[in-house]
Design a protein around this motif. Structure first.
Motif, PDB file in Angstrom:
ATOM      1  N   VAL A  33       0.854  -1.184   0.000  1.00 19.73           N
ATOM      2  CA  VAL A  33       0.000   0.000   0.000  1.00 19.73           C
ATOM      3  C   VAL A  33       0.890   1.233   0.000  1.00 19.73           C
ATOM      4  O   VAL A  33       1.708   1.418   0.905  1.00 19.73           O
ATOM      5  N   GLU A  34       0.732   2.062  -1.018  1.00 22.66           N
ATOM      6  CA  GLU A  34       1.499   3.297  -1.107  1.00 22.66           C
ATOM      7  C   GLU A  34       0.534   4.459  -1.309  1.00 22.66           C
ATOM      8  O   GLU A  34      -0.342   4.403  -2.171  1.00 22.66           O
ATOM      9  N   VAL A  35       0.703   5.495  -0.491  1.00 19.91           N
ATOM     10  CA  VAL A  35      -0.151   6.680  -0.567  1.00 19.91           C
ATOM     11  C   VAL A  35       0.737   7.902  -0.392  1.00 19.91           C
ATOM     12  O   VAL A  35       1.570   7.934   0.533  1.00 19.91           O
ATOM     13  N   ALA A  36       0.582   8.886  -1.244  1.00 22.71           N
ATOM     14  CA  ALA A  36       1.343  10.124  -1.079  1.00 22.71           C
ATOM     15  C   ALA A  36       1.025  10.729   0.282  1.00 22.71           C
ATOM     16  O   ALA A  36      -0.152  10.823   0.656  1.00 22.71           O
ATOM     17  N   PRO A  37       2.038  11.123   1.058  1.00 24.06           N
ATOM     18  CA  PRO A  37       1.784  11.613   2.421  1.00 24.06           C
ATOM     19  C   PRO A  37       0.773  12.743   2.491  1.00 24.06           C
ATOM     20  O   PRO A  37      -0.085  12.764   3.378  1.00 24.06           O
ATOM     21  N   GLU A  38       0.843  13.699   1.559  1.00 24.88           N
ATOM     22  CA  GLU A  38      -0.076  14.834   1.628  1.00 24.88           C
ATOM     23  C   GLU A  38      -1.516  14.400   1.364  1.00 24.88           C
ATOM     24  O   GLU A  38      -2.459  14.997   1.900  1.00 24.88           O
ATOM     25  N   VAL A  39      -1.690  13.362   0.567  1.00 24.11           N
ATOM     26  CA  VAL A  39      -3.040  12.845   0.318  1.00 24.11           C
ATOM     27  C   VAL A  39      -3.553  12.126   1.563  1.00 24.11           C
ATOM     28  O   VAL A  39      -4.710  12.281   1.962  1.00 24.11           O
ATOM     29  N   ALA A  40      -2.682  11.343   2.199  1.00 25.07           N
ATOM     30  CA  ALA A  40      -3.079  10.639   3.420  1.00 25.07           C
ATOM     31  C   ALA A  40      -3.410  11.625   4.543  1.00 25.07           C
ATOM     32  O   ALA A  40      -4.378  11.418   5.294  1.00 25.07           O
ATOM     33  N   VAL A  41      -2.644  12.690   4.663  1.00 26.25           N
ATOM     34  CA  VAL A  41      -2.915  13.700   5.688  1.00 26.25           C
ATOM     35  C   VAL A  41      -4.278  14.340   5.443  1.00 26.25           C
ATOM     36  O   VAL A  41      -5.088  14.508   6.365  1.00 26.25           O
ATOM     37  N   ASP A  42      -4.555  14.693   4.196  1.00 27.22           N
ATOM     38  CA  ASP A  42      -5.847  15.300   3.895  1.00 27.22           C
ATOM     39  C   ASP A  42      -6.987  14.316   4.118  1.00 27.22           C
ATOM     40  O   ASP A  42      -8.069  14.703   4.563  1.00 27.22           O
ATOM     41  N   ALA A  43      -6.752  13.043   3.820  1.00 27.42           N
ATOM     42  CA  ALA A  43      -7.781  12.033   4.065  1.00 27.42           C
ATOM     43  C   ALA A  43      -8.096  11.930   5.555  1.00 27.42           C
ATOM     44  O   ALA A  43      -9.258  11.773   5.947  1.00 27.42           O
ATOM     45  N   LEU A  44      -7.083  12.029   6.392  1.00 25.35           N
ATOM     46  CA  LEU A  44      -7.315  12.013   7.839  1.00 25.35           C
ATOM     47  C   LEU A  44      -8.050  13.272   8.296  1.00 25.35           C
ATOM     48  O   LEU A  44      -8.961  13.207   9.132  1.00 25.35           O
ATOM     49  N   ASP A  45      -7.675  14.418   7.754  1.00 23.32           N
ATOM     50  CA  ASP A  45      -8.392  15.653   8.086  1.00 23.32           C
ATOM     51  C   ASP A  45      -9.874  15.516   7.724  1.00 23.32           C
ATOM     52  O   ASP A  45     -10.758  15.875   8.521  1.00 23.32           O
ATOM     53  N   GLU A  46     -10.133  15.006   6.525  1.00 26.73           N
ATOM     54  CA  GLU A  46     -11.526  14.862   6.108  1.00 26.73           C
ATOM     55  C   GLU A  46     -12.271  13.899   7.016  1.00 26.73           C
ATOM     56  O   GLU A  46     -13.416  14.136   7.406  1.00 26.73           O
ATOM     57  N   TRP A  47     -11.618  12.789   7.358  1.00 28.11           N
ATOM     58  CA  TRP A  47     -12.236  11.797   8.244  1.00 28.11           C
ATOM     59  C   TRP A  47     -12.596  12.429   9.591  1.00 28.11           C
ATOM     60  O   TRP A  47     -13.683  12.209  10.123  1.00 28.11           O
ATOM     61  N   MET A  48     -11.684  13.230  10.123  1.00 33.84           N
ATOM     62  CA  MET A  48     -11.949  13.912  11.389  1.00 33.84           C
ATOM     63  C   MET A  48     -13.118  14.890  11.256  1.00 33.84           C
ATOM     64  O   MET A  48     -14.004  14.952  12.122  1.00 33.84           O
ATOM     65  N   GLU A  49     -13.128  15.654  10.181  1.00 36.66           N
ATOM     66  CA  GLU A  49     -14.171  16.650   9.984  1.00 36.66           C
ATOM     67  C   GLU A  49     -15.544  15.995   9.863  1.00 36.66           C
ATOM     68  O   GLU A  49     -16.513  16.444  10.490  1.00 36.66           O
ATOM     69  N   LEU A  50     -15.643  14.943   9.064  1.00 37.26           N
ATOM     70  CA  LEU A  50     -16.925  14.272   8.891  1.00 37.26           C
ATOM     71  C   LEU A  50     -17.388  13.629  10.197  1.00 37.26           C
ATOM     72  O   LEU A  50     -18.575  13.671  10.530  1.00 37.26           O
ATOM     73  N   GLY A  51     -16.456  13.038  10.928  1.00 34.36           N
ATOM     74  CA  GLY A  51     -16.821  12.370  12.171  1.00 34.36           C
ATOM     75  C   GLY A  51     -17.258  13.308  13.270  1.00 34.36           C
ATOM     76  O   GLY A  51     -17.963  12.893  14.200  1.00 34.36           O
ATOM     77  N   ALA A  52     -16.872  14.577  13.177  1.00 27.63           N
ATOM     78  CA  ALA A  52     -17.233  15.552  14.203  1.00 27.63           C
ATOM     79  C   ALA A  52     -18.507  16.323  13.865  1.00 27.63           C
ATOM     80  O   ALA A  52     -18.966  17.126  14.680  1.00 27.63           O
ATOM     81  N   LEU A  53     -19.080  16.071  12.706  1.00 26.19           N
ATOM     82  CA  LEU A  53     -20.318  16.766  12.350  1.00 26.19           C
ATOM     83  C   LEU A  53     -21.460  16.351  13.284  1.00 26.19           C
ATOM     84  O   LEU A  53     -21.598  15.165  13.604  1.00 26.19           O
ATOM     85  N   PRO A  54     -22.303  17.272  13.699  1.00 26.98           N
ATOM     86  CA  PRO A  54     -23.467  16.886  14.506  1.00 26.98           C
ATOM     87  C   PRO A  54     -24.328  15.837  13.812  1.00 26.98           C
ATOM     88  O   PRO A  54     -24.898  14.958  14.454  1.00 26.98           O
ATOM     89  N   GLU A  55     -24.401  15.915  12.479  1.00 24.09           N
ATOM     90  CA  GLU A  55     -25.197  14.950  11.727  1.00 24.09           C
ATOM     91  C   GLU A  55     -24.659  13.536  11.876  1.00 24.09           C
ATOM     92  O   GLU A  55     -25.426  12.559  11.802  1.00 24.09           O
ATOM     93  N   ALA A  56     -23.336  13.405  12.073  1.00 25.74           N
ATOM     94  CA  ALA A  56     -22.750  12.074  12.229  1.00 25.74           C
ATOM     95  C   ALA A  56     -23.259  11.398  13.489  1.00 25.74           C
ATOM     96  O   ALA A  56     -23.527  10.190  13.498  1.00 25.74           O
ATOM     97  N   VAL A  57     -23.419  12.178  14.560  1.00 26.20           N
ATOM     98  CA  VAL A  57     -23.936  11.615  15.805  1.00 26.20           C
ATOM     99  C   VAL A  57     -25.427  11.310  15.687  1.00 26.20           C
ATOM    100  O   VAL A  57     -25.910  10.311  16.219  1.00 26.20           O
ATOM    101  N   GLU A  58     -26.150  12.155  14.964  1.00 21.97           N
ATOM    102  CA  GLU A  58     -27.574  11.884  14.750  1.00 21.97           C
ATOM    103  C   GLU A  58     -27.767  10.583  13.983  1.00 21.97           C
ATOM    104  O   GLU A  58     -28.691   9.803  14.262  1.00 21.97           O
ATOM    105  N   PHE A  59     -26.899  10.345  13.008  1.00 17.87           N
ATOM    106  CA  PHE A  59     -26.993   9.139  12.188  1.00 17.87           C
ATOM    107  C   PHE A  59     -26.466   7.919  12.933  1.00 17.87           C
ATOM    108  O   PHE A  59     -26.919   6.799  12.707  1.00 17.87           O
TER     109      PHE A  59
END
Length: 253
Positions: free
Chosen positions: A142-168
């Motif tokens: 598995v190879e992923v460009a570091p900057e892409v992996a960092v952004d993927a983690l940022d997105e994962w954090m952002e989506l998981g912290a949405l109030p809608e995520a807890v509602e769902f």
């Protein structure tokens, strides 16, 4: 707060798809995909290609509400011999539709925002994670460009912290409690650290280096695969039970 440019996302959708096609070239599409229980490679490829086409239609039509996504939910009748061509064609159509719309057009999105840039980012990382699923199923590196992996983690954090995520996912309220903090520290990318704070009345996160109840250290791609539930965490220090409790309730994709 997307970390990559809109055009980079558009490029990555196609690039990640091309890499996925290259990975499965010559493989038996009936090969099980352990990280997507119940799926084989053919089902995974269908899901990716159907997803690209669904979002392409959402963006191209300027939809203001979700379009039917039946094609994403059904099992393919058979695995087409030309799956590679079909996949790359769909990725390019999505990239082109995003480019024609521009990052700031009005369009329905699955989270607050209502802009094509949401879909560009979401399907960059959707395609990336399923490329990883295919690689793991076939025992390939598995190879992923570091900057892409960092952004993927940022997105994962952002989506998981949405109030809608807890509602769902109301079970995520069980995560909240005093002293519950987690620190993810990428060892191969500058300033790539995240703190998940569960001590308040909602899930929160921040980019920071802070002492926490449990810390996970490792290459950024390993951290990404950990939070997506694709592999066991790398080096763990502190409250492993809290880490397992958290991962058991937040993994998605």
């Amino acid at each position: 707060m997307a970390g990559l440019s809109f055009d980079r996302y558009r490029t990555e959708i196609v690039t990640q798809t091309e890499q996925l096609v290259s990975q499965v070239d010559g493989a038996d599409l009936a090969t099980p995909v352990p990280t997507c229980p119940g799926w084989d490679l053919g089902r995974l490829l269908h899901h990716v290609g159907a997803g690209h086409r669904w979002v392409e239609e959402v963006v191209r039509s300027g939809a203001v509400e979700p379009l039917p996504d039946d094609a994403l939910r059904v099992e393919p009748d058979e695995h087409p011999a030309d799956h590679g061509t079909w996949l790359v064609e769909g990725a390019r159509q999505l990239s082109d539709a995003l480019g024609e719309a521009g990052p700031d057009a009005e369009v329905w999105t699955a989270a607050p925002g209502g802009k094509p840039v949401f879909w560009a980012r979401r399907f960059t990382h959707e395609t990336l994670v399923h490329r990883v699923d295919a690689a793991l199923a076939l025992g390939k590196p598995v190879e992923v460009a570091p900057e892409v992996a960092v952004d993927a983690l940022d997105e994962w954090m952002e989506l998981g912290a949405l109030p809608e995520a807890v509602e769902f996912h109301p079970e995520r309220r069980e995560l909240l409690g005093p002293g519950r903090t987690l620190h993810l520290h990428a060892t191969d990318a500058d300033d790539a650290e995240w703190v998940v704070d569960l001590t308040g009345d909602r899930v929160a996160w921040r980019r920071a280096h802070e002492k926490s109840a449990v810390a996970v250290r490792g290459p950024v791609v390993d951290l990404l695969l950990t939070v997506y539930g694709r592999q066991a965490p790398p080096d763990v220090v502190g409250d492993r039970a809290l880490l397992d409790f958290w991962l058991g309730r937040v993994s998605f994709g």
